[in-house]
Design a protein around this motif. Structure first.
Motif, PDB file in Angstrom:
ATOM      1  N   LEU A  74       0.794  -1.229   0.000  1.00  0.00           N
ATOM      2  CA  LEU A  74       0.000   0.000   0.000  1.00  0.00           C
ATOM      3  C   LEU A  74       0.825   1.278   0.000  1.00  0.00           C
ATOM      4  CD1 LEU A  74      -3.000   0.989   0.259  1.00  0.00           C
ATOM      5  CD2 LEU A  74      -2.635   1.021   2.717  1.00  0.00           C
ATOM      6  N   THR A  75       2.018   1.265   0.606  1.00  0.00           N
ATOM      7  CA  THR A  75       2.709   2.520   0.901  1.00  0.00           C
ATOM      8  C   THR A  75       4.050   2.659   0.200  1.00  0.00           C
ATOM      9  OG1 THR A  75       3.856   1.622   2.826  1.00  0.00           O
ATOM     10  CG2 THR A  75       1.651   2.541   3.193  1.00  0.00           C
ATOM     11  N   LYS A 122      -4.464   8.064  -5.040  1.00  0.00           N
ATOM     12  CA  LYS A 122      -4.068   8.063  -3.624  1.00  0.00           C
ATOM     13  C   LYS A 122      -3.795   9.481  -3.113  1.00  0.00           C
ATOM     14  CE  LYS A 122      -1.243   5.216  -0.534  1.00  0.00           C
ATOM     15  NZ  LYS A 122      -0.445   6.195   0.196  1.00  0.00           N
ATOM     16  N   ASP A 140      -3.746  11.186   0.727  1.00  0.00           N
ATOM     17  CA  ASP A 140      -2.490  11.691   1.288  1.00  0.00           C
ATOM     18  C   ASP A 140      -2.667  13.116   1.817  1.00  0.00           C
ATOM     19  OD1 ASP A 140      -1.074   9.383   0.795  1.00  0.00           O
ATOM     20  OD2 ASP A 140      -0.216  10.079  -1.095  1.00  0.00           O
ATOM     21  N   THR A 191     -12.260   9.581   0.669  1.00  0.00           N
ATOM     22  CA  THR A 191     -10.945   9.357   0.043  1.00  0.00           C
ATOM     23  C   THR A 191     -10.254   8.131   0.627  1.00  0.00           C
ATOM     24  OG1 THR A 191      -9.756  10.820   1.594  1.00  0.00           O
ATOM     25  CG2 THR A 191     -10.649  11.829  -0.406  1.00  0.00           C
ATOM     26  N   PHE A 200      -7.805   4.402  -1.872  1.00  0.00           N
ATOM     27  CA  PHE A 200      -6.600   3.570  -1.829  1.00  0.00           C
ATOM     28  C   PHE A 200      -6.914   2.170  -1.317  1.00  0.00           C
ATOM     29  CE2 PHE A 200      -6.209   5.880   2.291  1.00  0.00           C
ATOM     30  CZ  PHE A 200      -6.069   4.821   3.175  1.00  0.00           C
ATOM     31  N   HIS A 241      -5.842  -1.216  -3.301  1.00  0.00           N
ATOM     32  CA  HIS A 241      -5.183  -2.335  -2.621  1.00  0.00           C
ATOM     33  C   HIS A 241      -5.988  -3.618  -2.817  1.00  0.00           C
ATOM     34  CE1 HIS A 241      -2.925  -3.622   1.306  1.00  0.00           C
ATOM     35  NE2 HIS A 241      -2.173  -3.786   0.249  1.00  0.00           N
ATOM     36  N   GLU A 279      -6.873   2.058 -12.361  1.00  0.00           N
ATOM     37  CA  GLU A 279      -6.994   3.303 -11.603  1.00  0.00           C
ATOM     38  C   GLU A 279      -8.187   4.121 -12.094  1.00  0.00           C
ATOM     39  OE1 GLU A 279      -3.955   6.773 -10.000  1.00  0.00           O
ATOM     40  OE2 GLU A 279      -3.324   5.467 -11.626  1.00  0.00           O
TER      41      GLU A 279
END
Length: 402
Positions: free
Chosen positions: A150-151, A176, A180, A353, A357, A361, A387
């Motif tokens: 994920l990161t 993402k 963020d 939001t 993400f 995932h 996406e």
């Protein structure tokens, strides 16, 4: 998938939980997981994780929930709710972040929760399995279908590993970015709240605090923007890549090296996820320093090593602030104990939001689990088409986009 699910730990979290669950369920319906699949899922121990976790548990034969250490420490009672979700097991305490740095413990974990020949998928968050990944792929070549991370700091930990299976990253997707920026806003807000509660300070106390930001990615830039929104304009920013700094001076931000920042600032936001401050920075400090991170003190400071080598000595603290002192007697105050500064507080589900993400995932895991993909061995990103699909579904579901 049926409608029986456990989405909340407390009554007041229920406002948006069902809506997030239905959105993720909608994404999940595009693929089917193979029968008898085990999913190892590293996830924050937040109520906001429950919709995602419920969807996973409907898809997989079994989900092994591995709580992120920072939020587990503050939300231990939530584990009982998570344990009540059908098909979900909370991992035993012996398999935490530190333990999984040992490849042998990674193999023990897989062996304990899978049967012989059973396929499994790893949904990682922060590179928990990075140091054991080669051993896992070698020992379970036929069973492991791949990893979704994920990161960005997690991907950095996998970067130099020999990967004979696909690892799908959702760390740098454009979808993402809103999350963020939302996270950076929360981190500033809660840093301010912690400073007020613990020290009687405010972020915009001119003359008391001078602020620096290490790292100018989405989170670093978001923190700068939020600080400016609070009327704070004397901000220093550093980054290992000078290209990232070129757009900042036009916004009234002082760009500098980390060493220069430490000469001027007594509050630093660490936004790299990978070694923002080194031992020499901490060791040479002669004045008190506040540090807030967007990940953890392990990632940004290598805190265990600093303590082990005697650079820092633990003084005390609580869930809001942990105090260490260096050899010069300067206090190093870690906001939220060095974890992301919003971890001591409840994270609600009313921010859609969050689900962007999580959907990415989830979709990466669905591709890997169903094996209807063209991923090669090694690190690759979720495709632009995936996406776009997630963005369209999200806009339609939450904002009536047509």
């Amino acid at each position: 998938m049926t409608s029986t699910h456990t989405l909340t730990h407390s009554y007041y979290s229920a406002f948006y939980a069902e809506k997030g669950y239905r959105f993720l369920e909608q994404i999940a319906q595009t693929h089917s997981m193979p029968r008898n699949l085990v999913v190892f899922s590293v996830m924050h121990c937040y109520e906001g994780s429950l919709p995602y976790l419920n969807v996973l548990c409907k898809l997989a034969d079994h989900v092994i929930f591995i709580p992120k250490q920072a939020t587990f420490c503050n939300n231990g009672t939530l584990l009982n709710t998570i344990q009540s979700i059908p098909n979900c097991d909370v991992v035993e305490p012996g398999f935490d972040k530190i333990a999984l740095r040992d490849p042998v413990r990674c193999l023990d974990l897989i062996q304990q929760y899978t049967q012989e020949g059973q396929a499994f998928l790893i949904l990682d968050h922060g590179g928990y399995f990075s140091q054991g990944v080669e051993a896992i792929f070698e020992a379970y070549d036929e069973q492991c279908v791949g990893i979704a991370e994920l990161t960005a700091n997690g991907i950095a930990k996998y970067r130099n590993r020999h990967l004979i299976k696909p690892l799908v990253s959702v760390a740098h997707l454009s979808i993402k970015t809103p999350a963020d920026y939302e996270a950076s806003e929360c981190i500033v807000h809660y840093t301010d709240q912690i400073l007020r509660e613990a020290f009687g300070l405010k972020l915009n106390n001119l003359g008391f605090l001078t602020i620096g930001v290490i790292g100018s990615g989405n989170l670093g830039r978001g923190i700068c923007k939020t600080l400016q929104g609070k009327g704070i304009h004397d901000i220093y920013v550093s980054d290992q890549d000078p290209r990232q700094l070129t757009a900042l001076p036009r916004n009234g931000i002082q760009v500098c090296s980390t060493e220069t920042m430490l000469e001027h600032c007594n509050l630093i936001f660490c936004c790299t996820g990978n070694g923002a401050l080194h031992s020499a920075h901490i060791q040479s400090r002669r004045e008190n320093l506040f540090i807030a991170t967007v990940t953890s003190a392990d990632d940004e400071l290598n805190l265990p090593e600093l303590v082990q080598q005697g650079t820092l000595q633990y003084v005390g603290g609580n869930k809001l602030v942990t105090e260490y002192q260096n050899r010069h007697g300067a206090s190093i105050y870690l906001i939220a104990g060095g974890e992301s500064a919003n971890t001591p507080f409840k994270t609600g589900m009313g921010d859609p939001t969050l689900y962007l993400f999580e959907a990415a995932h989830l979709l990466a895991g669905l591709h890997l689990g169903s094996q209807s993909h063209s991923y090669a061995a090694g690190i690759q990103a979720l495709s632009a088409q995936d996406e776009i699909f997630i963005a369209e579904q999200w806009l339609r579901y939450f904002y009536s986009y047509t």
